[in-house]
Scaffold this active site. Structure first.
Site, mmCIF file in Angstrom:
data_model
loop_
_atom_site.group_PDB
_atom_site.id
_atom_site.type_symbol
_atom_site.label_atom_id
_atom_site.label_comp_id
_atom_site.label_asym_id
_atom_site.label_seq_id
_atom_site.Cartn_x
_atom_site.Cartn_y
_atom_site.Cartn_z
ATOM 1 N N ASP A 29 37.477 -12.586 -113.984
ATOM 2 C CA ASP A 29 37.002 -13.979 -113.977
ATOM 3 C C ASP A 29 35.552 -14.073 -113.517
ATOM 4 O O ASP A 29 35.076 -13.232 -112.752
ATOM 5 C CB ASP A 29 37.916 -14.806 -113.054
ATOM 6 C CG ASP A 29 37.754 -16.303 -113.270
ATOM 7 O OD1 ASP A 29 37.262 -16.712 -114.343
ATOM 8 O OD2 ASP A 29 38.120 -17.065 -112.352
ATOM 9 N N GLY A 30 34.866 -15.113 -113.979
ATOM 10 C CA GLY A 30 33.516 -15.409 -113.504
ATOM 11 C C GLY A 30 32.411 -15.107 -114.501
ATOM 12 O O GLY A 30 31.223 -15.234 -114.164
ATOM 13 N N HIS A 46 30.304 -13.088 -121.218
ATOM 14 C CA HIS A 46 31.457 -12.310 -121.689
ATOM 15 C C HIS A 46 31.031 -10.892 -122.097
ATOM 16 O O HIS A 46 31.751 -9.928 -121.870
ATOM 17 C CB HIS A 46 32.161 -13.032 -122.842
ATOM 18 C CG HIS A 46 32.756 -14.362 -122.438
ATOM 19 N ND1 HIS A 46 33.530 -14.510 -121.308
ATOM 20 C CD2 HIS A 46 32.681 -15.596 -123.004
ATOM 21 C CE1 HIS A 46 33.898 -15.786 -121.201
ATOM 22 N NE2 HIS A 46 33.396 -16.461 -122.220
ATOM 23 N N GLU A 76 46.271 -20.207 -121.986
ATOM 24 C CA GLU A 76 45.600 -21.484 -121.693
ATOM 25 C C GLU A 76 44.127 -21.479 -122.108
ATOM 26 O O GLU A 76 43.495 -22.541 -122.173
ATOM 27 C CB GLU A 76 45.698 -21.813 -120.199
ATOM 28 C CG GLU A 76 47.082 -22.215 -119.731
ATOM 29 C CD GLU A 76 48.069 -21.055 -119.715
ATOM 30 O OE1 GLU A 76 49.171 -21.207 -120.267
ATOM 31 O OE2 GLU A 76 47.737 -19.987 -119.172
ATOM 32 N N ARG A 80 39.599 -24.041 -124.428
ATOM 33 C CA ARG A 80 38.127 -24.023 -124.384
ATOM 34 C C ARG A 80 37.552 -24.473 -125.724
ATOM 35 O O ARG A 80 38.262 -24.479 -126.727
ATOM 36 C CB ARG A 80 37.654 -22.613 -124.031
ATOM 37 C CG ARG A 80 38.135 -22.221 -122.647
ATOM 38 C CD ARG A 80 37.558 -20.906 -122.197
ATOM 39 N NE ARG A 80 38.058 -20.608 -120.860
ATOM 40 C CZ ARG A 80 37.491 -19.773 -120.025
ATOM 41 N NH1 ARG A 80 36.390 -19.130 -120.375
ATOM 42 N NH2 ARG A 80 38.014 -19.567 -118.837
ATOM 43 N N LEU A 140 44.384 7.605 -118.227
ATOM 44 C CA LEU A 140 44.609 6.213 -117.826
ATOM 45 C C LEU A 140 45.233 5.403 -118.963
ATOM 46 O O LEU A 140 44.808 5.508 -120.112
ATOM 47 C CB LEU A 140 43.254 5.594 -117.454
ATOM 48 C CG LEU A 140 43.251 4.131 -117.023
ATOM 49 C CD1 LEU A 140 43.782 3.995 -115.597
ATOM 50 C CD2 LEU A 140 41.850 3.550 -117.114
ATOM 51 N N ARG A 197 41.228 -10.114 -108.054
ATOM 52 C CA ARG A 197 40.619 -11.258 -108.743
ATOM 53 C C ARG A 197 39.219 -11.489 -108.207
ATOM 54 O O ARG A 197 39.049 -11.915 -107.051
ATOM 55 C CB ARG A 197 41.443 -12.536 -108.601
ATOM 56 C CG ARG A 197 40.798 -13.693 -109.393
ATOM 57 C CD ARG A 197 41.711 -14.840 -109.680
ATOM 58 N NE ARG A 197 41.051 -15.758 -110.610
ATOM 59 C CZ ARG A 197 41.672 -16.641 -111.373
ATOM 60 N NH1 ARG A 197 42.973 -16.758 -111.315
ATOM 61 N NH2 ARG A 197 40.992 -17.418 -112.196
HETATM 62 C C1 IPE Z 1 42.060 -16.449 -116.004
HETATM 63 O O1 IPE Z 1 40.802 -17.016 -115.851
HETATM 64 C C2 IPE Z 1 42.201 -15.871 -117.375
HETATM 65 C C3 IPE Z 1 41.368 -14.695 -117.660
HETATM 66 C C4 IPE Z 1 40.586 -14.088 -116.814
HETATM 67 C C5 IPE Z 1 41.495 -14.169 -118.999
HETATM 68 P P1 IPE Z 1 40.547 -18.560 -116.115
HETATM 69 O O2 IPE Z 1 39.101 -18.797 -115.882
HETATM 70 O O3 IPE Z 1 41.078 -18.947 -117.449
HETATM 71 O O4 IPE Z 1 41.472 -19.226 -115.004
HETATM 72 P P2 IPE Z 1 41.428 -20.672 -114.346
HETATM 73 O O5 IPE Z 1 41.352 -21.667 -115.472
HETATM 74 O O6 IPE Z 1 40.223 -20.730 -113.469
HETATM 75 O O7 IPE Z 1 42.689 -20.749 -113.557
HETATM 76 C C1 IPE Z 2 36.714 -14.993 -117.569
HETATM 77 O O1 IPE Z 2 35.521 -15.633 -117.274
HETATM 78 C C2 IPE Z 2 36.828 -14.650 -119.034
HETATM 79 C C3 IPE Z 2 37.853 -15.430 -119.749
HETATM 80 C C4 IPE Z 2 38.657 -16.307 -119.219
HETATM 81 C C5 IPE Z 2 37.929 -15.218 -121.190
HETATM 82 P P1 IPE Z 2 35.382 -17.208 -117.399
HETATM 83 O O2 IPE Z 2 34.918 -17.525 -118.780
HETATM 84 O O3 IPE Z 2 36.615 -17.883 -116.984
HETATM 85 O O4 IPE Z 2 34.219 -17.483 -116.375
HETATM 86 P P2 IPE Z 2 34.090 -18.744 -115.401
HETATM 87 O O5 IPE Z 2 35.358 -18.811 -114.612
HETATM 88 O O6 IPE Z 2 33.890 -19.937 -116.272
HETATM 89 O O7 IPE Z 2 32.907 -18.434 -114.554
HETATM 90 MG MG MG Z 3 37.300 -18.605 -115.185
#
Ligand code: IPE
Ligand code: IPE
Ligand code: MG
Length: 252
Positions: A29-30, A46, A76, A80, A140, A197
């Site tokens: 995430d992030g 990404h 979910e 987006r 792995l 996470r």
């Molecule tokens: C979780 O991240 C899903 C992935 C990393 C693929 P999200 O960014 O979608 O999660 P929420 O919406 O913050 O819970």
């Molecule tokens: C995780 O990063 C990648 C996916 C969920 C595909 P995010 O796209 O959720 O990044 P933030 O949470 O918006 O920073």
């Molecule tokens: Mg996210």
């Protein structure tokens, strides 16, 4: 059906006596916030996330981790904007194709979990090709969660289990928690020892709901694109200091 004794205790010790998690699962995430902080597009975030994954796969292989499962796209994430979803689908194909030779060379075996049928055709083909070309690898096991949701996975398992009950392949009395594990997408993969996470949120976001029953959790505020070998090493070191009791008293 693959046999999976989902024993809760799978971690191994390395030569220094510390315990290395057999299975690490990561909620990557992030990416978006990382990009935003640099004035870049979310897609650039990404892309940087894919580069982080390459570093982490290499580090896990070298550190002796046997299974790495990464959350790449949730059930979910379809919420987006279409433009971001399309860019992600293209990136999965591109990343799989350009990265495959390196994975083969590193002896990595690719698997996926989730419902691939809703992905674009090129993405499905790229995943199938990667799985086929790495099926014989013995290093792995990298499991990519794509269009994955823990609840959808459990519902899928119910459907397949009911089918087998109906056809008499198994009986109701036989169904226990190991049976359920064996009907999940993760059949044959031990439960995660450690879930990581990055990016500050402390939630599962529908990741591996059944499998994390006794996992340890490790969080960092660092965004996934900045994640590197040192972060994996820090998470593993912290894991090594945890006392896992599995409901018992934790005595040797
Ligand atoms: C979780 O991240 C899903 C992935 C990393 C693929 P999200 O960014 O979608 O999660 P929420 O919406 O913050 O819970
Ligand atoms: C995780 O990063 C990648 C996916 C969920 C595909 P995010 O796209 O959720 O990044 P933030 O949470 O918006 O920073
Ligand atoms: Mg996210």
């Amino acid at each position: 059906m693959m046999v999976n004794d989902s024993s809760f205790n799978s971690q191994a010790g390395d030569e220094t006596g510390r315990s290395i998690p057999t299975h690490i699962a990561i909620i990557m995430d992030g990416n978006g916030r990382w990009a935003q902080a640099r004035g870049l597009s979310r897609t650039e975030g990404h892309r940087a996330g894919v580069r982080a994954l390459r570093r982490v796969v290499q580090a896990c292989g070298e550190l002796g981790v046997r299974y790495l499962t990464v959350y790449a796209f949730s059930t979910e994430n379809w919420r987006r904007p279409v433009s971001e979803v399309s860019a992600l689908m293209r990136l999965f194909v591109e990343a799989m194709e350009s990265y495959l030779p390196e994975l083969v060379e590193r002896n990595v075996r690719i698997r996926y979990i989730g419902d691939l049928t809703r992905l674009t055709r090129p993405a499905q083909l790229a995943m199938q090709k990667a799985v086929a070309e790495t099926a014989g690898n013995t290093g792995l096991t990298l499991t990519v969660a794509l269009n994955y949701g823990g609840r959808a996975e459990i519902a899928r398992a119910f459907r397949r289990l009911f089918d087998d009950l109906e056809s008499g392949k198994i009986t109701l009395a036989e169904v226990d928690d190991n049976t359920v594990s064996n009907y999940l997408d993760t059949a044959g993969i031990p439960d995660p020892d450690l879930v990581i996470r990055p990016a500050g949120e402390k939630r599962l976001s529908n990741f591996l709901l059944w499998q994390v029953a006794y996992s340890e959790f490790w969080f960092t505020d660092k965004y996934w694109p900045d994640f590197d070998r040192d972060d994996i090493a820090a998470a593993i070191a912290d894991f090594g200091r945890r006392q896992r009791r599995f409901g018992g008293l934790g005595e040797e």
